[in-house]
Scaffold this active site. Structure first.
Site, mmCIF file in Angstrom:
data_model
loop_
_atom_site.group_PDB
_atom_site.id
_atom_site.type_symbol
_atom_site.label_atom_id
_atom_site.label_comp_id
_atom_site.label_asym_id
_atom_site.label_seq_id
_atom_site.Cartn_x
_atom_site.Cartn_y
_atom_site.Cartn_z
ATOM 1 N N TYR A 6 9.944 17.912 13.041
ATOM 2 C CA TYR A 6 8.868 17.932 14.088
ATOM 3 C C TYR A 6 7.947 19.377 13.904
ATOM 4 C CZ TYR A 6 12.159 21.511 15.870
ATOM 5 O OH TYR A 6 13.174 22.437 15.779
ATOM 6 N N GLY A 7 8.156 20.031 12.877
ATOM 7 C CA GLY A 7 7.512 21.273 12.709
ATOM 8 C C GLY A 7 6.923 21.523 11.347
ATOM 9 N N THR A 8 7.395 22.524 10.831
ATOM 10 C CA THR A 8 6.578 22.777 9.363
ATOM 11 C C THR A 8 7.105 21.941 8.194
ATOM 12 O OG1 THR A 8 8.446 24.238 8.882
ATOM 13 C CG2 THR A 8 6.257 25.295 9.808
ATOM 14 N N LEU A 9 7.937 21.057 8.604
ATOM 15 C CA LEU A 9 8.486 20.090 7.510
ATOM 16 C C LEU A 9 7.738 18.703 7.484
ATOM 17 C CD1 LEU A 9 12.261 20.660 7.974
ATOM 18 C CD2 LEU A 9 10.992 21.532 5.856
ATOM 19 N N GLU A 74 16.241 26.679 7.434
ATOM 20 C CA GLU A 74 16.074 26.852 9.146
ATOM 21 C C GLU A 74 17.270 27.976 9.547
ATOM 22 O OE1 GLU A 74 13.830 25.532 10.224
ATOM 23 O OE2 GLU A 74 13.096 24.107 8.552
HETATM 24 N N1 PCA Z 1 10.903 23.146 10.922
HETATM 25 C C1 PCA Z 1 11.776 22.296 11.072
HETATM 26 C C2 PCA Z 1 12.298 22.811 12.522
HETATM 27 C C3 PCA Z 1 11.122 23.809 13.070
HETATM 28 C C4 PCA Z 1 10.349 24.019 11.688
HETATM 29 O O1 PCA Z 1 9.256 24.484 11.822
HETATM 30 C C5 PCA Z 1 10.964 21.073 11.321
HETATM 31 O O2 PCA Z 1 9.894 20.748 11.075
HETATM 32 O O3 PCA Z 1 11.777 19.962 12.162
#
Ligand code: PCA
Length: 121
Positions: A6-9, A74
């Site tokens: 849900y984030g940088t991935l 993470e």
């Molecule tokens: N990376 C992981 C968890 C939070 C983040 O920035 C993600 O993208 O799910």
């Protein structure tokens, strides 16, 4: 195994290269009870019983070496995030999917609601 990001991935975001060579399964949304907060340039997903909207993200099928690299990224061993099963809406409702949950307090953090968009830099 299946992982919800849900984030940088996510595709187009700064850590997406960690998923190169893995398989995109689809866009997905959690059930109610999850919410995003702004940490330091990246989001943390927390459990909130008063949330009604859930969180938007992507499901990826990853192999064991990739998952091990994601856990390092993470900070799972250090306790930054915890990788745990997550409840997704259909069509993923009955599938085993995990995500990186932020298990710390978010007092004073900006409430991002359901979707994280990477700040431009
Ligand atoms: N990376 C992981 C968890 C939070 C983040 O920035 C993600 O993208 O799910």
């Amino acid at each position: 195994m299946l992982i919800f990001v849900y984030g940088t991935l996510k595709q187009g975001c700064s850590n997406h290269r960690y998923l190169v060579g893995q398989t995109f399964v689809g866009e997905a949304r959690t059930g109610p009870g999850y919410r995003l907060y702004a940490l330091d340039g990246f989001p943390g997903m927390v459990l909130r019983t008063d949330d009604h909207e859930g969180v938007q993200g992507e499901v990826w099928s990853v192999d064991a070496p990739c998952l091990a690299r994601l856990d390092v990224l993470e900070g799972v061993a250090e306790g930054l995030y915890r990788r745990e099963p997550i409840d997704l809406l259909p069509p993923f409702g009955d599938r085993a999917v995990e995500a990186y949950i932020y298990p710390h307090g978010v007092e004073g953090r900006h409430d991002l609601g359901s979707v994280w968009t990477e700040p431009t830099r």
